[in-house]
Design an enzyme around this catalytic site. Structure first.
Site, mmCIF file in Angstrom:
data_model
loop_
_atom_site.group_PDB
_atom_site.id
_atom_site.type_symbol
_atom_site.label_atom_id
_atom_site.label_comp_id
_atom_site.label_asym_id
_atom_site.label_seq_id
_atom_site.Cartn_x
_atom_site.Cartn_y
_atom_site.Cartn_z
ATOM 1 N N ASP A 17 -61.718 45.976 -140.363
ATOM 2 C CA ASP A 17 -62.810 45.034 -140.642
ATOM 3 C C ASP A 17 -62.332 43.628 -140.253
ATOM 4 O O ASP A 17 -61.307 43.161 -140.742
ATOM 5 C CB ASP A 17 -63.172 45.093 -142.132
ATOM 6 C CG ASP A 17 -64.432 44.309 -142.465
ATOM 7 O OD1 ASP A 17 -65.178 44.739 -143.346
ATOM 8 O OD2 ASP A 17 -64.662 43.243 -141.850
ATOM 9 N N ASP A 115 -68.521 44.540 -136.915
ATOM 10 C CA ASP A 115 -67.099 44.157 -136.999
ATOM 11 C C ASP A 115 -66.250 45.178 -137.751
ATOM 12 O O ASP A 115 -65.202 44.849 -138.273
ATOM 13 C CB ASP A 115 -66.967 42.771 -137.643
ATOM 14 C CG ASP A 115 -67.060 42.807 -139.161
ATOM 15 O OD1 ASP A 115 -67.766 43.669 -139.701
ATOM 16 O OD2 ASP A 115 -66.401 41.969 -139.801
ATOM 17 N N GLU A 116 -66.694 46.422 -137.768
ATOM 18 C CA GLU A 116 -66.092 47.410 -138.655
ATOM 19 C C GLU A 116 -66.048 48.794 -138.005
ATOM 20 O O GLU A 116 -67.029 49.207 -137.389
ATOM 21 C CB GLU A 116 -67.024 47.516 -139.860
ATOM 22 C CG GLU A 116 -66.423 47.649 -141.190
ATOM 23 C CD GLU A 116 -67.554 47.841 -142.178
ATOM 24 O OE1 GLU A 116 -67.505 48.812 -142.926
ATOM 25 O OE2 GLU A 116 -68.498 47.030 -142.177
#
Ligand code: TTP
Ligand code: MG
Length: 366
Positions: A17, A115-116
């Protein structure tokens, strides 16, 4: 089961993350604002602005600013911050670059948000090797993208996700199977992904504050309060989660359809519309760096009758001329001369040249 040892196969899952993602990209792109309170979101308009904070740098978080907070409230807390509107195109491009780095490891990757991502790094062998891999991955992302991330490594997706959030920013938390219970026990129940405001408040009202309390409380209390979800809550509190890291092959096909303003049997109008679809899809191929092998044309007549015809080429292509020729031939074979309501074009059998051919980290994937 592993036949040699008689133990169940040990899964090792990594969750990545990015730290304050939008703000991190902005601070990377504009070194002059790095290290400052940076708030990405709606225009504060001197405190009278509407809308919310998308995210903010850790320097802004020190003032109490948070994601989803009204921008007017953020302005009260930190009027001197650098306020920026989101640049989604830029963040998407950086996201693509990060996911590429993750995929270069050769392990299975499941992107879960901009973003993960989860990686199934079980083939790394053990948690020491996994820690090494995670450290190299952090370094690789930092060198190539210039932003920091936090990683969690654990025997399941749920624990890996909680672990990546455990030390932020720039954190790395490894939780071995033996450590899962002790790691989870002291954390608040709200750290469990999916336990939001409502369930969290309900649990707290029952006196169940920590994950450890959720793991050990009388199951009947949970059944009484949450019915069928009780078992799921208990499993989550124990860190039990068999769900797999599912790699979606990115885009499988790209397509474009047009409905005519008036149904038409005018060959020129139909040809011109097809040409537009061809040009739009050719542009998408270039934008996404894709090649295709199969072209499909779909014609919908009045009365909801649809006809579809496809052709698969011998080689991968990415040029407009090949699409136009194939689409033209298919349309000629497909169209019976009566009025058309809708015209569609699809390119499938897609690939990204070069993707998956590079490997930087880790052993050969299974
Ligand atoms: P998150 O990963 O939740 O947050 P973050 O990366 O900004 O910060 P953290 O270091 O805590 O991980 O979300 C990723 C991006 O998604 C974030 O940069 C902006 C966007 N986002 C919103 O637009 N609104 C929101 O409410 C949240 C939570 C995120
Ligand atoms: Mg993040």
């Amino acid at each position: 089961m592993d036949m040699q040892t008689g133990t169940a196969h040990q899964r090792i899952i990594l969750h990545a993350d990015m730290d304050c993602f939008y703000a991190a990209v902005e601070m990377h792109d504009r070194p002059e604002i790095a290290g400052k309170p940076v708030i990405v979101g709606a225009d504060p308009q001197g405190g009278g602005g509407r809308g919310v904070v998308s995210t903010c740098s850790y320097e802004a978080r020190a003032f109490g600013v948070r994601s989803a907070m009204p921008i007017s409230q953020a302005y009260l807390l930190c009027p001197d911050a650098v306020y920026l509107r989101p640049d989604m195109g830029r963040y998407a491009a950086v996201s693509t670059e990060i996911m590429r780095i993750l995929k270069e490891t050769g392990y299975r990757v499941q992107q879960v948000s901009i973003d993960e991502a989860f990686l199934d790094i079980s083939p790394a062998g053990d948690f020491d090797a996994a820690r090494n891999l995670a450290q190299r991955l952090k370094q690789e992302i930092h060198e190539r993208v210039g932003i920091s991330c936090s990683l969690g490594v654990a025997p399941s997706k749920i624990v890996a996700k909680i672990a990546s959030g455990y030390r932020k920013p720039d954190g790395l938390t490894v939780v071995t199977p033996d450590e899962v219970r002790d790691f989870l026990a002291p954390l608040p129940v709200r750290k469990i992904p999916g336990i939001g405001g409502k369930t969290g408040t309900h649990l707290e009202a029952l006196g169940i504050i920590s994950i450890g309390e959720l793991a050990t409380c009388d199951i009947q209390i949970l059944v009484g309060a949450f019915g069928r979800s009780a078992g799921l809550l208990r499993e989550a509190a124990l860190g039990h989660d068999d769900s797999e890291v599912i790699e979606r092959d990115g885009v499988k096909s790209i397509s474009k359809e047009t409905t005519f303003v008036h149904d038409t049997d005018n060959p020129d109008e139909i040809a011109a519309t097809m040409d537009l679809l061809v040009r739009e899809l050719a542009q998408t191929l270039i934008d996404e760096g894709l090649q295709f092998k199969t072209v499909t044309v779909r014609v919908r007549y009045g009365g909801f009758v649809s006809k579809t015809k496809a052709t698969s080429l011998l080689h991968y292509h990415n040029d407009e001329a090949t699409i136009r020729t194939s689409a033209g031939e298919l349309l000629r074979e497909l169209w019976d001369g009566t009025t058309i309501r809708r015209l569609g074009l699809r390119l499938s059998g897609l690939r990204k040249p070069g993707a998956g051919q590079q490997r930087l980290l880790g052993p050969e994937p299974r």
